[in-house]
Design a protein around this motif. Structure first.
Motif, short mmCIF file in Angstrom:
data_model
loop_
_atom_site.label_atom_id
_atom_site.label_comp_id
_atom_site.label_asym_id
_atom_site.label_seq_id
_atom_site.Cartn_x
_atom_site.Cartn_y
_atom_site.Cartn_z
N LEU A 26 0.82 -1.21 0.00
CA LEU A 26 0.00 0.00 0.00
C LEU A 26 0.86 1.26 0.00
N GLY A 27 2.13 1.11 0.34
CA GLY A 27 3.04 2.24 0.30
C GLY A 27 2.90 3.17 1.49
N SER A 28 4.03 3.61 2.03
CA SER A 28 4.01 4.56 3.14
C SER A 28 5.38 5.19 3.31
N ALA B 11 11.78 1.18 -3.04
CA ALA B 11 12.45 0.31 -2.08
C ALA B 11 12.10 0.68 -0.65
N PHE B 12 12.09 1.98 -0.34
CA PHE B 12 11.84 2.39 1.03
C PHE B 12 10.38 2.73 1.29
N THR B 13 9.61 2.97 0.22
CA THR B 13 8.25 3.45 0.43
C THR B 13 7.18 2.41 0.12
N GLY B 14 7.53 1.35 -0.58
CA GLY B 14 6.51 0.43 -1.05
C GLY B 14 5.88 0.97 -2.32
N ILE B 15 4.87 0.25 -2.82
CA ILE B 15 4.29 0.61 -4.11
C ILE B 15 3.48 1.90 -4.00
N VAL B 16 3.81 2.86 -4.83
CA VAL B 16 3.05 4.11 -4.90
C VAL B 16 2.61 4.27 -6.36
N GLY B 17 1.32 4.07 -6.60
CA GLY B 17 0.84 4.00 -7.97
C GLY B 17 0.47 5.35 -8.57
#
Lengths: 344, 346
Positions: free
Chosen positions: A191-193, A260-266
């Motif tokens: 989910l990205g963060s 890599a550090f944030t997760g998936i950000v679409g």
């Protein structure tokens, strides 16, 4: 059009700084903009402006808020720049970083170490695995779509779809074998963060971003020529195959280090270049830097929303960008269609 | 074509065989289940809720911390605590906060996790969002003098951020076991400068555990399975060795079914057939988990459950989600409550 494009970069730059100051001042530890500026310069050893009145204000800014704002800017720039370059090299408005498999590959890498419980590199294990996974998936896509020293755009896109599908299969398997805690970690990674961003993470991403940006500057003119079509570009002396390889490599570096550090950000990589193109036109010399600034601005604003919209809760960043980006893209599509009868 | 038909027939025969085995094992619903060796010893007859008091009894009303203290954090770093006036205690299970209250320092807590949910703590602000996510800003805003935490909550970068902001952050052991309770209590007490109170709290909890174990009747031990059920998506896991539930089940003199049928991991997705084969006498579930599947009736509709002795007798014990596996100072009370629900006396 010319005046609009002339003021675009300064406008985006000023907007970015303004939003950065506001973002750095907003959160549970409230700090007014003047004190943000004061704390920023104090950290650099310059006495200018008031210091935060909150007892933990200065610490909160330098340990928590500033690295987070910095990473939002860097990652946003990475994603949008990568999207703009890919759309240029594919001559296809659908192209976004996910097309070359880099996002799903990164997810496979991250999920694999989460499930296996590997932590040889401490808290950086997931980030490194995601980075390696993203690069590996892109390498696979490129290698599989190449034949006789050539890569067809359509083959590349279709191969990307196949590799993405395979990656999602891997992720599904990993979710299946994971224990509940790892499963939760996987879900939230996807989910990205930007929660928990530290300075070392910013330092790690920054040089890769710089390398990507350097490549972008170097290929901007050739991307313009490629817009004329592959044949004409070749006649004008562009080594189309090498250009494609260089751009794919740059995109992989930019996106893999970004997620890599944030997760998936679409959606940042897809939507931002389109918007910039509508304002600034298709010339890459302006499109690429404007996209980078625009991406940084969008992600910074999205993260600000993610951590302040709901009291004491952290909304997933990728969820926000997709929730806002999806409908916005649709609106853009309708608008372009009614004005020009399709994509320019 | 012929091959396909043959395979279908084989599958059909196989299915019939399974049905026959099932019928032999559990009998049709409505009739008595296969007699359980321990049925007579169990007072539980039908669903019951295991509850403990909503408050943590402090070991002292007037704690006198001796500060500053320097303790070795679980990550190996020496940490000096010079004030316990503003304590933030956060972990996934609510264990640390419960210990702080047990030591009588609850009135100095300024931040807690969402699992530290008993009445006395409810006024303390929550600094976690969505259960697992720690928020550095929420913690810093409270201007804490010490943060007690472990790696069960994160991301770990947040705790690092707190440390780099100059707040003493003491990590504790993230594993939750029955055997680990004394060490956990002593570690918290040491970090807060009240080691003697810690020893007394350990002594009290140990006495409660021993008393509960003595309540188990002689004879064959009942077989208890802890099931993690959640929602209608068919997620149900059985607890095995290392889950914590196994230790709680053993503490009341019962057999942990997950360990007994050879599970090797703490929580394992389990099939209906394996559940039937395991033949638990009693099912232990989380209260909210049970609600999410539609209560005991909903639970019994999950294939396999109705065909166990626990299912036919509706022997389902539900226990508060935050209390069974947190292994804090109320673990003795929890075990006593379990024993009372099972055997009818404590």
């Amino acid at each position: 059009m010319r005046t609009r494009s002339a003021i675009l970069l300064p406008l985006l730059g000023v907007g970015l700084v303004a939003v950065a100051v506001v973002a750095a001042g907003s959160g549970q530890v409230g700090v007014p903009p003047a004190e943000v500026v004061g704390a920023f310069f104090r950290g650099l050893g310059i006495d200018l402006g008031p210091m935060p009145t909150h007892p933990q204000g200065y610490n909160a800014l330098w340990a928590v808020r500033f690295p987070r704002v910095a990473l939002a800017i860097v990652v946003g720039a990475c994603l949008a720049l990568a999207g703009a370059m890919l759309q240029g090299v594919f001559g296809n408005p659908l192209a976004e970083p996910a097309v070359v498999g880099v996002s799903s590959g990164a997810a496979v890498g991250a999920c694999a170490v989460i499930v296996a419980g590997i932590s040889v590199l401490g808290s950086w294990t997931v980030a490194v695995a995601a980075f390696v996974g993203g690069l590996a998936a892109t390498a696979v896509v490129y290698a599989l779509s190449r034949s006789d020293g050539r890569t067809e755009v359509v083959t590349l896109v279709l191969t990307g779809i196949a590799v993405n599908a395979f990656s999602f299969g891997c992720i599904a398997f990993l979710i299946f074998v994971a224990d509940p805690q790892a499963r939760e970690q996987i879900v939230f990674w996807q989910l990205g963060s930007l929660n928990g961003t530290t300075w070392p993470a910013v330092y790690a991403v920054l040089p890769l971003t710089a390398a990507g940006a350097f490549i972008a500057v170097a290929v901007a003119r050739r991307l313009d020529l490629l817009a004329l079509g592959e044949g004409p570009a070749r006649h004008l002396g562009v080594n189309v195959e090498r250009l494609r390889l260089v751009v794919v490599l740059a995109v992989a570096l930019l996106v893999a280090s970004g997620v890599a550090f944030t997760g998936i950000v679409g959606f940042v990589g897809l939507v931002v270049p389109h918007v910039v193109r509508m304002v600034a036109g298709p010339a890459h010399a302006l499109l690429l830097p404007a996209s980078a600034l625009g991406g940084a601005l969008v992600l910074l604003a999205a993260d600000l929303l993610a951590r302040t919209a709901v009291e004491n809760a952290e909304l997933p960043l990728g969820m926000l960008t997709s929730l806002v980006g999806g409908p916005f893209f649709f609106w853009l599509l309708r608008r372009t269609r009614s004005r020009q009868g399709g994509w320019a | 074509m012929v091959a396909t038909t043959r395979r279908q027939v084989a599958a059909l025969l196989g299915g019939l065989a399974v049905v026959a085995v099932l019928a032999g094992c559990a009998g049709p619903p409505g009739l008595a289940a296969a007699p359980s060796a321990t049925g007579a010893d169990l007072a539980i007859d039908g669903p019951a809720s295991v509850r403990i008091g909503d408050d943590v009894r402090p070991i002292t009303d007037r704690p006198e911390p001796v500060l500053p203290v320097t303790v070795t954090s679980h990550d190996g770093v020496p940490v000096t605590v010079s004030s316990v006036d503003r304590i933030v205690a956060v972990d996934l299970y609510g264990t640390i906060g419960e210990i702080v209250f047990g030591l009588g320092l609850g009135d100095r807590m300024v931040g807690r996790d969402s699992s530290t949910g008993f009445a006395a703590a409810s006024a303390v602000p929550v600094v976690t969002s969505g259960g697992h996510d720690l928020n550095a800003e929420a913690v810093l805003d409270l201007n804490p003098t010490v943060v007690l935490t472990d790696t069960s909550i994160g991301p770990i970068e947040v705790q690092q951020q707190l440390r780099s902001a100059g707040v003493p952050v003491v990590f504790l052991d993230p594993t939750r076991t029955l055997d680990g309770v004394p060490g956990q209590i002593r570690a918290v007490a040491a970090a807060l400068g009240v080691p003697a109170d810690g020893d007394r709290l350990v002594e009290r909890v140990g006495g409660e555990i021993a008393a509960a174990a003595a309540a188990a009747p002689d004879g064959t031990a009942p077989r208890i399975a802890f099931l993690y059920v959640r929602g209608s998506a068919g997620v149900y896991l059985m607890a095995g060795p290392g889950s914590g539930a196994d230790a709680m089940i053993r503490a009341v003199g019962a057999v942990d079914v997950g360990t007994d049928i050879g599970l090797t991991k703490p929580f394992v997705p389990i099939t209906s057939e394996a559940l039937i084969a395991a033949q638990p006498d009693v099912l232990l579930v989380m209260t909210h988990g049970l609600e999410s599947v539609g209560g005991v009736d909903g639970l019994l509709r999950i294939p396999g459950i109705a065909q166990t002795p626990a299912g036919t007798h509706r022997r389902v014990l539900d226990v508060d989600d935050t209390q069974l596996l947190n292994f804090g100072p109320r673990v003795g009370e929890m075990i006593t409550a379990l024993a009372t629900a099972l055997y009818g006396r404590s």
